[in-house]
Design a protein around this motif. Structure first.
Motif, short mmCIF file in Angstrom:
data_model
loop_
_atom_site.label_atom_id
_atom_site.label_comp_id
_atom_site.label_asym_id
_atom_site.label_seq_id
_atom_site.Cartn_x
_atom_site.Cartn_y
_atom_site.Cartn_z
N THR A 42 0.54 20.35 -29.40
CA THR A 42 1.24 20.47 -28.12
C THR A 42 0.76 21.75 -27.45
OG1 THR A 42 3.17 19.29 -28.93
CG2 THR A 42 3.49 20.69 -27.01
N TYR A 43 0.39 21.64 -26.19
CA TYR A 43 -0.13 22.76 -25.42
C TYR A 43 0.84 23.08 -24.29
CZ TYR A 43 -4.34 21.59 -27.93
OH TYR A 43 -5.23 21.34 -28.93
N THR A 44 0.90 24.33 -23.92
CA THR A 44 1.72 24.72 -22.78
C THR A 44 0.86 25.43 -21.75
OG1 THR A 44 2.37 26.82 -23.80
CG2 THR A 44 3.84 24.94 -24.12
N LEU A 45 1.22 25.23 -20.51
CA LEU A 45 0.64 25.96 -19.39
C LEU A 45 1.78 26.67 -18.68
CD1 LEU A 45 -1.85 23.53 -17.60
CD2 LEU A 45 -2.40 25.67 -18.73
N ASP A 46 1.59 27.96 -18.44
CA ASP A 46 2.56 28.71 -17.66
C ASP A 46 1.88 29.92 -17.04
OD1 ASP A 46 2.36 30.51 -19.76
OD2 ASP A 46 4.38 30.20 -20.48
#
Length: 104
Positions: A42-46
């Motif tokens: 799972t990857y996050t972008l912020d």
């Protein structure tokens, strides 16, 4: 600036049909993952405190894979989207290679 959630949707589209996004409140945070035979990390972008778009992986110690400058214009946006997708593909390949080594 283009919303993080929109960037994540574009990255998911670049990665392929099994990739999905989950938008956070106000579109300032999104997660990406793929389902199927070999589930992805799972990857996050912020956006961080310095205004950089940050990519993180759940299983990576420390989490952060890369940071990107704010894109300006459509060509810059698509260049950033492709860079993020390439970074995810590279990390997935490394992760899968490591998983195969553990099975031997």
């Amino acid at each position: 600036m283009i919303a993080v959630s929109v960037m994540a949707d574009l990255v998911a589209a670049a990665l392929g049909p099994t990739w999905k996004t989950d938008r956070g409140p106000w579109g300032v945070h999104s997660s990406l993952s793929a389902s199927g035979e070999a589930e992805s990390d799972t990857y996050t972008l912020d956006v961080d405190d310095h205004g950089l778009l940050c990519l993180a992986a759940y299983t990576l110690p420390g989490g952060n894979l890369a940071s990107y400058q704010e894109p300006h214009g459509s060509s810059d946006t698509f260049r950033t989207v492709n860079s993020i997708a390439d970074d995810i593909r590279e990390y997935e390949a490394q992760r899968n290679a490591h998983d195969e080594d553990d099975e031997v």
